[in-house]
Structures are given as C-alpha cells and as structure tokens.
Motif scaffolding. Sequence first.
Motif, mmCIF file in Angstrom:
data_model
loop_
_atom_site.group_PDB
_atom_site.id
_atom_site.type_symbol
_atom_site.label_atom_id
_atom_site.label_comp_id
_atom_site.label_asym_id
_atom_site.label_seq_id
_atom_site.Cartn_x
_atom_site.Cartn_y
_atom_site.Cartn_z
ATOM 1 N N LEU A 30 43.507 28.897 -19.592
ATOM 2 C CA LEU A 30 42.110 29.213 -19.454
ATOM 3 C C LEU A 30 41.977 29.902 -17.930
ATOM 4 O O LEU A 30 42.690 29.337 -17.012
ATOM 5 N N PHE A 31 40.794 30.382 -17.635
ATOM 6 C CA PHE A 31 40.523 30.870 -16.529
ATOM 7 C C PHE A 31 39.074 30.520 -15.986
ATOM 8 O O PHE A 31 38.194 30.548 -16.809
ATOM 9 N N ALA A 32 38.876 29.661 -14.950
ATOM 10 C CA ALA A 32 37.745 29.183 -14.516
ATOM 11 C C ALA A 32 37.355 29.639 -13.003
ATOM 12 O O ALA A 32 38.201 29.619 -12.025
ATOM 13 N N LEU A 33 36.235 29.888 -12.804
ATOM 14 C CA LEU A 33 35.581 30.268 -11.690
ATOM 15 C C LEU A 33 34.951 29.191 -10.859
ATOM 16 O O LEU A 33 33.914 28.632 -11.656
ATOM 17 N N PRO A 100 33.584 41.244 -16.705
ATOM 18 C CA PRO A 100 33.069 41.038 -17.819
ATOM 19 C C PRO A 100 33.719 39.986 -18.981
ATOM 20 O O PRO A 100 34.846 40.507 -19.086
ATOM 21 N N GLY A 101 33.345 38.873 -19.249
ATOM 22 C CA GLY A 101 34.110 38.093 -20.350
ATOM 23 C C GLY A 101 35.288 37.714 -20.073
ATOM 24 O O GLY A 101 36.268 37.398 -20.764
ATOM 25 N N SER A 102 35.578 37.456 -18.634
ATOM 26 C CA SER A 102 36.802 36.956 -18.168
ATOM 27 C C SER A 102 37.092 35.557 -17.963
ATOM 28 O O SER A 102 38.017 34.970 -17.730
ATOM 29 N N CYS A 103 35.874 34.734 -17.810
ATOM 30 C CA CYS A 103 35.989 33.272 -17.546
ATOM 31 C C CYS A 103 35.858 32.262 -18.796
ATOM 32 O O CYS A 103 34.875 32.589 -19.476
ATOM 33 N N ASP A 104 36.569 31.558 -18.870
ATOM 34 C CA ASP A 104 36.271 30.352 -19.847
ATOM 35 C C ASP A 104 35.402 29.266 -19.300
ATOM 36 O O ASP A 104 34.549 28.651 -20.339
ATOM 37 N N ALA A 105 35.361 29.190 -17.970
ATOM 38 C CA ALA A 105 34.494 28.163 -17.597
ATOM 39 C C ALA A 105 34.041 28.653 -16.105
ATOM 40 O O ALA A 105 34.853 29.167 -15.326
ATOM 41 N N ILE A 106 32.820 28.174 -15.699
ATOM 42 C CA ILE A 106 32.222 28.471 -14.342
ATOM 43 C C ILE A 106 31.766 27.176 -13.952
ATOM 44 O O ILE A 106 31.035 26.463 -14.646
ATOM 45 N N VAL A 107 32.054 26.685 -12.691
ATOM 46 C CA VAL A 107 31.804 25.291 -12.017
ATOM 47 C C VAL A 107 31.102 25.701 -11.077
ATOM 48 O O VAL A 107 31.530 26.407 -10.007
ATOM 49 N N ALA A 108 29.959 24.827 -10.443
ATOM 50 C CA ALA A 108 29.193 24.811 -9.520
ATOM 51 C C ALA A 108 28.768 23.343 -9.033
ATOM 52 O O ALA A 108 27.995 22.909 -9.672
ATOM 53 N N ILE A 109 29.354 22.783 -7.860
ATOM 54 C CA ILE A 109 29.296 21.595 -7.712
ATOM 55 C C ILE A 109 28.397 21.418 -6.294
ATOM 56 O O ILE A 109 28.730 22.167 -5.355
ATOM 57 N N ASN A 110 27.335 20.729 -6.287
ATOM 58 C CA ASN A 110 26.296 20.684 -5.269
ATOM 59 C C ASN A 110 26.026 22.018 -4.642
ATOM 60 O O ASN A 110 25.907 22.203 -3.512
ATOM 61 N N LEU A 131 31.226 35.139 -18.500
ATOM 62 C CA LEU A 131 31.644 33.966 -19.473
ATOM 63 C C LEU A 131 32.145 34.691 -20.678
ATOM 64 O O LEU A 131 31.476 35.414 -21.145
ATOM 65 N N LYS A 132 33.178 34.185 -21.423
ATOM 66 C CA LYS A 132 33.464 34.492 -22.653
ATOM 67 C C LYS A 132 32.555 33.885 -23.428
ATOM 68 O O LYS A 132 31.800 33.035 -23.175
ATOM 69 N N GLN A 133 32.412 34.474 -24.826
ATOM 70 C CA GLN A 133 31.652 33.605 -25.837
ATOM 71 C C GLN A 133 32.085 32.134 -25.945
ATOM 72 O O GLN A 133 33.231 31.809 -25.940
ATOM 73 N N ASN A 134 31.022 31.200 -26.054
ATOM 74 C CA ASN A 134 31.300 29.946 -25.888
ATOM 75 C C ASN A 134 31.867 29.400 -24.722
ATOM 76 O O ASN A 134 32.246 28.123 -24.686
ATOM 77 N N CYS A 199 25.856 15.807 -14.462
ATOM 78 C CA CYS A 199 26.745 17.082 -14.759
ATOM 79 C C CYS A 199 25.705 17.777 -16.062
ATOM 80 O O CYS A 199 25.600 17.252 -17.026
ATOM 81 N N LEU A 200 25.434 19.026 -15.728
ATOM 82 C CA LEU A 200 24.819 19.832 -16.988
ATOM 83 C C LEU A 200 25.779 20.843 -17.481
ATOM 84 O O LEU A 200 26.595 21.554 -16.770
ATOM 85 N N ILE A 201 26.004 20.693 -18.662
ATOM 86 C CA ILE A 201 26.835 21.746 -19.345
ATOM 87 C C ILE A 201 26.167 22.643 -20.283
ATOM 88 O O ILE A 201 25.693 22.483 -21.101
ATOM 89 N N PHE A 202 26.158 24.023 -19.756
ATOM 90 C CA PHE A 202 25.666 25.095 -20.494
ATOM 91 C C PHE A 202 26.633 25.841 -21.406
ATOM 92 O O PHE A 202 27.601 25.921 -20.655
ATOM 93 N N ARG A 203 26.494 26.050 -22.480
ATOM 94 C CA ARG A 203 27.251 26.788 -23.183
ATOM 95 C C ARG A 203 26.718 28.421 -23.410
ATOM 96 O O ARG A 203 25.553 28.466 -23.865
ATOM 97 N N LYS A 204 27.659 29.470 -23.491
ATOM 98 C CA LYS A 204 27.230 30.698 -23.797
ATOM 99 C C LYS A 204 27.291 30.715 -25.111
ATOM 100 O O LYS A 204 28.080 30.577 -25.682
#
Length: 205
Positions: A30-33, A100-110, A131-134, A199-204
């Motif tokens: 997986l790839f995450a930003l 575009p479409g390169s990330c499985d997850a994006i995390v933003a803490i505080n 984000l990738k689909q889903n 924690c809020l989990i948003f899905r594409k």
Amino acid sequence: MLLSPRAERNWESLCSVLEDVLEHQSHRELFALELGSGTGQHVIRFAQKMPFVTWQPSDIKEESLESIKAYVAATKVKTVLQPVQLDASQPWEQWPGVSPGSCDAIVAINLLQYSAFKTAQGVFLGAAQILKQNGLLITYGVYAINGTITPSCNEDLDAELRKMNPEWGLPDIDVLRQLAYANGMCLERMIEMEDYYKCLIFRKL
C-alpha cells in the motif's frame, strides 16, 4: 529532532485504528500520504508496525521536514520516503510526491483544527483526486458536532486555537461530511478515541 509528548502518548491508539482499517489489504503493498507529519514520530511508528505500507510524509514547515528526516535516519525504517514540503490548502496538482489515483490512504493527524477552512477544503479536493477507488482519508482530532462543542475542555481548546489564529478552531463533523460528499466520498466510520478525540474514516466511492 523534534519531540511531541502528545505524539508519544497517542501513536499506539492511532496505530490500532490504522491497522484495523488497512489490515485486510496487508497482502499487497500500500501507499499512504501523511499530511502535516509534524515531528515525524507518528509516521516512523506506523512504518514499524505496518511494513506493508510505504509512507510519504509531508509538512509545510522546514523544521518539521528536518525532524522527519532525522527520525528516518535514526530508525533506519525502509518504508518511509523522504518528506516533501506540502501545503494542503494549495491545489492538489501542486502536491509533490503523489499523482492521481496513487494513494491507498491519506492520514491527517491534528491538522484540521490547526489550519484555516481552506486547508480542509484542499484536503478533501486533493483526496478525491489522489486516492484510489475505495481509498481512505483518515483524520484525527477534536471536532464540533452540528455546531456544538462539548465538553468545556474542548470549548477552551477551540477558544485557545482561535486566539492563536482566528482562522483556526475545531472543525465541524457535519461540515466535513458535506465536504466529503461534494467530493465523491462518504464518512464511513467515526471512532471514539481518548480525551474526546475522534478518528473519522472517509472512503472514496
């Protein structure tokens, strides 16, 4: 190398959430930003716990970028890339290290409470594109709910933030939900954390 006592306190609970939402995909790379990586303490711990994720840390401040580099060098983690300078309020096309479409997850803490509303808008606009689909956008912090801030300690925090910068303050979950919807995403889960954090989990979609 910067040290955040709060990051030392909360990384384990954050890691548990990330493991929970990403574990079913651990059979693939997986790839995450991470937006607003700050000191770099979180991303190092996440990498140590979840070797199946390659992390792209980022921050707007030069001192944070230097601290992240120092943590990467000190811990010798293999799955954390060199940090990039990124202002999430800017158009996503200007975000380095992603496409575009390169990330499985994006995390933003505080991040959202310590920034202007245009940053929240930028985060959701950018997430919709990179984000990738889903794929998942995971935000952590203290929030208002339907215009109400509770308990009093959170009201104090909101007032403190607005004193530091009138554009800062606790974001409203309902507003974020609408931002997500406008960008083809949905608020899938809200996870209660310590000290009234969520924690809020948003899905594409």
